[in-house]
Design a protein around this motif. Structure first.
Motif, short mmCIF file in Angstrom:
data_model
loop_
_atom_site.label_atom_id
_atom_site.label_comp_id
_atom_site.label_asym_id
_atom_site.label_seq_id
_atom_site.Cartn_x
_atom_site.Cartn_y
_atom_site.Cartn_z
N THR A 213 0.84 -1.20 0.00
CA THR A 213 0.00 0.00 0.00
C THR A 213 0.88 1.25 0.00
N ARG A 214 0.24 2.39 -0.22
CA ARG A 214 1.00 3.64 -0.22
C ARG A 214 1.60 3.92 1.16
N ASP A 215 0.84 3.58 2.21
CA ASP A 215 1.36 3.79 3.57
C ASP A 215 2.57 2.89 3.83
N GLN A 216 2.51 1.65 3.36
CA GLN A 216 3.64 0.74 3.53
C GLN A 216 4.86 1.25 2.78
N ILE A 217 4.66 1.70 1.56
CA ILE A 217 5.79 2.22 0.78
C ILE A 217 6.43 3.41 1.49
N ARG A 218 5.58 4.29 1.98
CA ARG A 218 6.11 5.47 2.68
C ARG A 218 6.90 5.05 3.92
N ARG A 219 6.37 4.12 4.70
CA ARG A 219 7.03 3.67 5.93
C ARG A 219 8.33 2.93 5.62
N TRP A 220 8.29 2.04 4.62
CA TRP A 220 9.49 1.27 4.28
C TRP A 220 10.59 2.18 3.73
N ARG A 221 10.21 3.19 2.98
CA ARG A 221 11.21 4.13 2.47
C ARG A 221 11.86 4.91 3.62
N ARG A 222 11.07 5.23 4.63
CA ARG A 222 11.64 5.90 5.80
C ARG A 222 12.61 4.96 6.54
N TYR A 223 12.20 3.68 6.67
CA TYR A 223 13.10 2.71 7.29
C TYR A 223 14.40 2.60 6.50
N LEU A 224 14.28 2.55 5.19
CA LEU A 224 15.46 2.43 4.33
C LEU A 224 16.40 3.61 4.54
N ALA A 225 15.85 4.81 4.54
CA ALA A 225 16.68 6.00 4.73
C ALA A 225 17.37 5.98 6.09
N ASP A 226 16.65 5.57 7.13
CA ASP A 226 17.24 5.53 8.47
C ASP A 226 18.33 4.48 8.57
N GLU A 227 18.12 3.32 7.95
CA GLU A 227 19.15 2.27 7.99
C GLU A 227 20.41 2.73 7.26
N MET A 228 20.24 3.41 6.13
CA MET A 228 21.39 3.93 5.40
C MET A 228 22.15 4.94 6.25
N ALA A 229 21.42 5.81 6.94
CA ALA A 229 22.05 6.82 7.79
C ALA A 229 22.78 6.18 8.96
N GLU A 230 22.17 5.17 9.59
CA GLU A 230 22.81 4.53 10.74
C GLU A 230 24.08 3.80 10.32
N GLY A 231 24.05 3.13 9.17
CA GLY A 231 25.26 2.47 8.69
C GLY A 231 26.37 3.46 8.45
N GLU A 232 26.03 4.62 7.87
CA GLU A 232 27.04 5.65 7.63
C GLU A 232 27.59 6.20 8.94
N ILE A 233 26.72 6.36 9.93
CA ILE A 233 27.15 6.86 11.24
C ILE A 233 28.20 5.93 11.84
#
Length: 378
Positions: free
Chosen positions: A18-38
């Protein structure tokens, strides 16, 4: 390591996410990328084994990133910006790479939403819980080094804020002149800062001296060869240090040369069975330096105690000065409480509000007493 939504949730096969799932998963993806870089940024400033541990954490975040990319498919392109918290954390990691960043990272790991999201695998939920403990362990070393001076700094700043605010509000509520309130505040600043510095210096120095007095010396090494084996008190030395009689006899016989090596390393001063003085400096590290603690107390008490006086320094008086003084101190109390929350891995807002309520509670008491025993403000 994870299943797609079509295999785990058959209903998704025809409809897709769903659109809500896509929005939530994209936020998770962005946060995981940021945490790995940190973790990679912090690792670049550390040496092994800490560097290796941080890189392992970054690799785990990459696995989580791959999971969300797989679920998103074509929607994984151009992920959004991470959450503001992780943007701040990433910036701090690039600039400082210190215990503050690790403390913030610990909190970020503890706030993982995966436990409530059915599309996150059980392994990912477990990973986040373990990551919090790993980061907690990495941050604990820095916290131990900061503990002595940081305790004195926070205690000094809050004491200065609260005590001088209470003093200024109590005196100001009596209706005395602006000059009286100003000089009272400055006198309270100097008296409190000097008292805090002297008290902290004596406290830390006394604590270190007590520990040093309790630290076993190596006099047994020098006296062992001259002892009367029929009436030697060497066993008593070790029993006084808390050993059982059998352990004490073993250590005494080792010292007297009956053993060429220590058969049970737990009986020896050194785990490897070697001899010589034992370095106890690390055991005193968390206490801190007496001079550092005293100077920190003076400076931070003074920096806190000057804030309630600022309105009077600039010529304000009456209720306006009292209100501005309380507002300035409120901001400072929220800030110091927030810093404590960040370093401890707790909620900065909760710690800040706790400091605020305590400080304002003390000031309110003295203000009411000033109104009771003085003249009402015009």
């Amino acid at each position: 390591m994870s299943a797609s939504p079509t295999s785990s949730h058959p209903g998704d096969q025809s409809t897709g996410p769903t659109r809500d799932q896509i929005r939530r998963w994209r936020r998770y993806l962005a946060d995981e990328m940021a945490e790995g870089e940190i973790y990679r940024v912090i690792a670049d400033r550390r040496e092994s084994p800490e560097r290796d541990i941080l890189l392992e954490l970054a690799a785990a975040e990459k696995r989580h990133e791959d999971h969300w990319r797989m679920l998103l498919g074509e929607h994984a392109q151009d992920p959004p910006r991470p959450s503001p918290h992780r943007i701040l954390l990433r910036w701090l990691a690039r600039v400082f790479g210190s215990v503050f960043v690790l403390a913030l990272a610990q909190r970020a790991e503890s706030d993982s939403p995966y436990a409530q999201d059915k599309h996150a695998t059980p392994a990912m939920v477990a990973d986040e819980a373990i990551h919090e403990e790993v980061v907690r362990g990495l941050a604990s070393r820095g916290r131990e080094q900061l503990a002595g001076s940081f305790r004195a700094a926070v205690f000094g700043a809050n004491d200065g804020l609260v005590s001088n605010l209470a003093l200024v509000m109590g005196i100001g509520a009596t209706g005395v002149s602006n000059e009286v309130v100003l000089f009272t505040g400055i006198a309270g600043l100097l008296a409190g800062a000097l008292s805090m510095a002297a008290g902290e210096f004596v406290s830390v120095r006394s604590q270190r001296e007590l520990l040093e007095a309790s630290t076993p010396t190596q006099i047994t090494l020098e006296a062992a060869e001259h002892l009367d084996l029929d009436q030697n008190e060497l066993v008593l030395v070790y029993r006084a240090r808390g050993m059982s009689e059998a352990d004490a006899v073993h250590r005494a016989q080792e010292r007297l040369g009956y053993f060429t090596c220590d058969c049970d390393p737990s009986y020896s001063a050194h785990p490897d069975g070697s001899q010589g003085p034992v370095d106890h400096s690390e055991s005193h590290q968390a206490i801190g330096s007496a001079w550092t603690a005293g100077l920190s107390s003076f400076c931070f008490f003074a920096s806190g105690a000057i804030i309630p006086v600022l309105p009077y320094l600039f010529g304000m008086e009456g209720l306006a000065a009292v209100v501005l003084s309380a507002a300035l101190v409120g901001v400072a109390l929220l800030s110091t409480g927030g810093v404590v929350g960040l370093l401890s891995g707790g909620s900065p807002l909760r710690r800040g509000l706790r400091q605020l309520f305590i400080g304002f509670g003390a000031a309110a008491v003295t203000y009411m007493l000033g109104l009771l025993f003085g003249t009402n403000l015009a």
